[in-house]
Design a protein around this motif. Sequence first.
Motif, PDB file in Angstrom:
ATOM      1  N   ILE A 285     -29.377  -3.043  -4.133  1.00 38.29           N
ATOM      2  CA  ILE A 285     -28.566  -4.329  -4.339  1.00 38.29           C
ATOM      3  C   ILE A 285     -27.808  -4.528  -3.068  1.00 38.29           C
ATOM      4  O   ILE A 285     -27.685  -5.896  -2.734  1.00 38.29           O
TER       5      ILE A 285
ATOM      6  N   GLY B  64     -31.645 -12.338   0.683  1.00 41.68           N
ATOM      7  CA  GLY B  64     -30.996 -11.267   1.313  1.00 41.68           C
ATOM      8  C   GLY B  64     -30.743 -12.204   2.791  1.00 41.68           C
ATOM      9  O   GLY B  64     -29.939 -11.346   3.471  1.00 41.68           O
TER      10      GLY B  64
ATOM     11  N   VAL C  85     -29.234 -14.867  -3.129  1.00 42.86           N
ATOM     12  CA  VAL C  85     -29.757 -13.781  -3.876  1.00 42.86           C
ATOM     13  C   VAL C  85     -30.928 -14.407  -4.878  1.00 42.86           C
ATOM     14  O   VAL C  85     -31.541 -13.759  -5.469  1.00 42.86           O
TER      15      VAL C  85
ATOM     16  N   VAL D 273     -29.168  -6.404   0.153  1.00 39.79           N
ATOM     17  CA  VAL D 273     -29.463  -7.858  -0.259  1.00 39.79           C
ATOM     18  C   VAL D 273     -27.966  -8.505  -0.113  1.00 39.79           C
ATOM     19  O   VAL D 273     -27.869  -9.525   0.413  1.00 39.79           O
ATOM     20  N   ALA D 274     -27.021  -7.846  -0.998  1.00 40.65           N
ATOM     21  CA  ALA D 274     -25.737  -8.575  -1.016  1.00 40.65           C
ATOM     22  C   ALA D 274     -24.844  -8.568   0.304  1.00 40.65           C
ATOM     23  O   ALA D 274     -24.192  -9.459   0.528  1.00 40.65           O
TER      24      ALA D 274
ATOM     25  N   TYR E 283     -29.035  -8.447  -8.308  1.00 39.80           N
ATOM     26  CA  TYR E 283     -28.195  -8.361  -7.042  1.00 39.80           C
ATOM     27  C   TYR E 283     -26.707  -8.802  -7.254  1.00 39.80           C
ATOM     28  O   TYR E 283     -26.193  -9.169  -6.578  1.00 39.80           O
TER      29      TYR E 283
END
Length: 435
Positions: A412, A30, A228, A415-416, A378
């Motif tokens: 998701i 992340g 990731v 983090v992305a 992710y």
Amino acid sequence: MKNEGIEGTERFLSPDRGRGLRAVRLFSVGELVFACPAYAYVLTVNERGAHCEHCFTRKDDLFKCGKCKQAYYCNVDCQRGDWPMHKLECVAMCAYGENWCPSETVRLVARIIMKQRVTTERTSSERLLLLKEFEAHLDKMDSEKEEMNQADIAALHHFYSRHISDLPDEQALTELFAQVNCNGFTIEDEELSHLGSAVFPDVALMNHSCSPNVIVTYNGTVAEVRAVKEINPGEEIFNSYIDLLYPTDDRKERLLDSYFFTCQCTECTTKSKDKEKMEIRKLSSPPEPEEIRSMVLYAKNVIEEFRRAKHYKTPSELLEMCELSQEKMGAIFADTNVYMLHMMYQAMGVCLYMQDWDGAMSYGEKIIQPYSVHYPAYSLNVASMYLKLGRLYLGLERKTQGVKALKKALAIMEVAHGKDHHYVAEVKREIEEQN
């Protein structure tokens, strides 16, 4: 700007891969590895009026260029900021009217040429790799790619020669178009809808892996690269160049065709996900290997045929194509087979276009679980599917399911895209509105 590099990373010579990027410190899942502003970019024609041409902000109350009436902006500052690039097209669009139709690649190359003329120093997009260092792979291009390149050059001359004095010569343009085709990026929104095209030299430095340790997302016209997986000092930083849904042979074929290399990553050598991705329907008498091979060939052909059909068939004809192909493939392939999923995804897209919300939702429900298995953790493909489903559920007043799907997308996206991204804030707001 002198070459200051990117903190926490370094350019190096990667074994068997040429130049690449590696970490010189630990990056956690992340964490932002680096951000790179676009060297040059262009908003896709279909998004005009919905997004600002300069900063790509999505809003309702944009105002349009008084001259061409085609470009839209947040405010005067954005309009002024975009003028050095927009002036190339503004006069041309007025002159050509409805006949103004250069491809997105041609539009992007015109902007790169203009940018190169006024740029004397290394830009903030080129801290590790200069645009002029891009690989062109001219020696590996087949006749089809050469023809496409020539058509692009002809279009550049046709639409821009009056507005850009002394265009580069044929050889320079051939190389530039090849460089952009190999190193360009498409900017997408949170649902993976296409917003535009751009070049991000430092992002292009990263080599490919089918099991990447970073993901690239976009904040306006800035590319953001986030970890990731945990990345240790000394480890190479890998991005994925392609959609990772497909089995190894398909991925390798796509990489060789578009990027001119044979992938040797762990995922390609172990083929660990291929069996699940190519799941065969449980039948009383299993199909012969030859029947499976023949169905794979059919699937690849129908995928290509559908891609072309999008340009001339009606939505209902496209939906029928999807349904017939699923029926045929379903005799051998399980519903979780990636070729089935590909056609389901296309069908979902057509349903969304036709505003058949129930149809879109039923396809989304079939797709989401297999996607979660086939894609890496992710994945933007999984996040965007949860997002589409969540928004469909809420629109159909299925509040509990809607909130649940949006929360999965959010996990998701944090983090992305990073916790501070405006897309993340939008999804949080959508969830809060249901409480």
